[in-house]
Design a protein around this motif. Sequence first.
Motif, short mmCIF file in Angstrom:
data_model
loop_
_atom_site.label_atom_id
_atom_site.label_comp_id
_atom_site.label_asym_id
_atom_site.label_seq_id
_atom_site.Cartn_x
_atom_site.Cartn_y
_atom_site.Cartn_z
N MET A 160 0.58 9.47 -6.78
CA MET A 160 2.47 9.93 -5.30
C MET A 160 2.69 8.75 -5.00
O MET A 160 1.62 8.07 -5.21
N GLN A 161 3.80 9.12 -5.18
CA GLN A 161 4.16 7.58 -4.17
C GLN A 161 5.00 8.24 -3.09
O GLN A 161 5.93 9.66 -2.89
N TYR A 162 5.30 7.57 -1.78
CA TYR A 162 6.45 8.16 -1.00
C TYR A 162 6.57 6.74 -0.37
O TYR A 162 6.07 5.74 -0.24
N PHE A 163 7.41 6.70 1.29
CA PHE A 163 7.98 5.69 1.37
C PHE A 163 8.24 6.22 2.98
O PHE A 163 8.44 7.67 3.57
N VAL A 164 7.87 5.04 3.88
CA VAL A 164 7.47 4.84 5.08
C VAL A 164 8.90 4.18 6.25
O VAL A 164 8.94 3.34 5.44
N VAL A 165 9.84 4.98 6.74
CA VAL A 165 10.76 4.35 7.61
C VAL A 165 10.03 4.52 8.79
O VAL A 165 10.13 5.45 9.81
N MET A 166 10.05 3.19 9.22
CA MET A 166 9.80 3.16 10.87
C MET A 166 10.70 2.72 11.15
O MET A 166 11.97 1.85 11.31
N ILE A 167 12.03 3.29 12.35
CA ILE A 167 12.54 3.85 13.55
C ILE A 167 12.30 3.19 15.31
O ILE A 167 11.10 3.39 15.59
N GLU A 212 6.98 1.31 1.39
CA GLU A 212 6.31 2.07 -0.37
C GLU A 212 5.13 2.45 -0.20
O GLU A 212 3.79 1.20 -0.20
N ILE A 213 4.65 3.43 -0.55
CA ILE A 213 3.07 3.35 -0.57
C ILE A 213 2.64 4.21 -1.63
O ILE A 213 3.48 6.17 -2.43
N ALA A 214 2.14 3.97 -3.46
CA ALA A 214 1.74 3.84 -4.15
C ALA A 214 0.62 4.37 -4.93
O ALA A 214 -0.53 2.94 -4.78
N ASP A 215 -0.44 5.40 -4.75
CA ASP A 215 -1.37 5.23 -5.34
C ASP A 215 -2.23 5.05 -4.28
O ASP A 215 -2.38 5.51 -3.11
N CYS A 216 -2.94 3.32 -3.85
CA CYS A 216 -4.18 3.07 -3.18
C CYS A 216 -3.41 1.98 -2.54
O CYS A 216 -4.05 0.89 -1.86
N SER A 217 -2.07 1.08 -2.98
CA SER A 217 -1.56 0.65 -2.21
C SER A 217 -0.62 0.28 -1.20
O SER A 217 0.26 1.31 -1.34
N VAL A 218 -0.10 -0.48 -0.43
CA VAL A 218 1.03 -0.31 0.10
C VAL A 218 1.62 -1.37 0.13
O VAL A 218 1.14 -2.28 0.31
N GLU A 219 3.15 -1.36 -0.04
CA GLU A 219 4.12 -3.10 -0.41
C GLU A 219 5.27 -2.86 1.58
O GLU A 219 5.39 -2.03 1.02
N ASP A 220 5.90 -3.74 1.48
CA ASP A 220 6.75 -3.68 2.10
C ASP A 220 8.15 -3.62 1.45
O ASP A 220 7.69 -5.24 0.52
#
Length: 91
Positions: free
Chosen positions: A1-8, A45-53
């Motif tokens: 599972m991969q998804y994106f978090v955009v903080m406004i 970007e959150i993919a599997d168990c990792s978070v990357e800025d």
Amino acid sequence: MQYFVVMIDYGRRGREAIVDPEITRREVISRVASGEYKNISFIHEIADCSVEDITADILSEAALPDIGATGADLQASHFDHIRDLRKHERA
């Protein structure tokens, strides 16, 4: 599972995290480029168990290309410069 978090960041009104599992990287880039996402604090970007800025990557990919000055603009600025020089000539 991969998804994106955009903080406004809305300033005094607070912040909002936009999380949509259906959205792709390409869609995030197009929303940033179109101006739909403004005042971005970060994009993760959150993919599997990792978070990357990936804020810098997305912003650089969404940047519009610089358009150089046209010949008409250069000629107008040349005439403006000549006019400014004439203003400072001694009478």
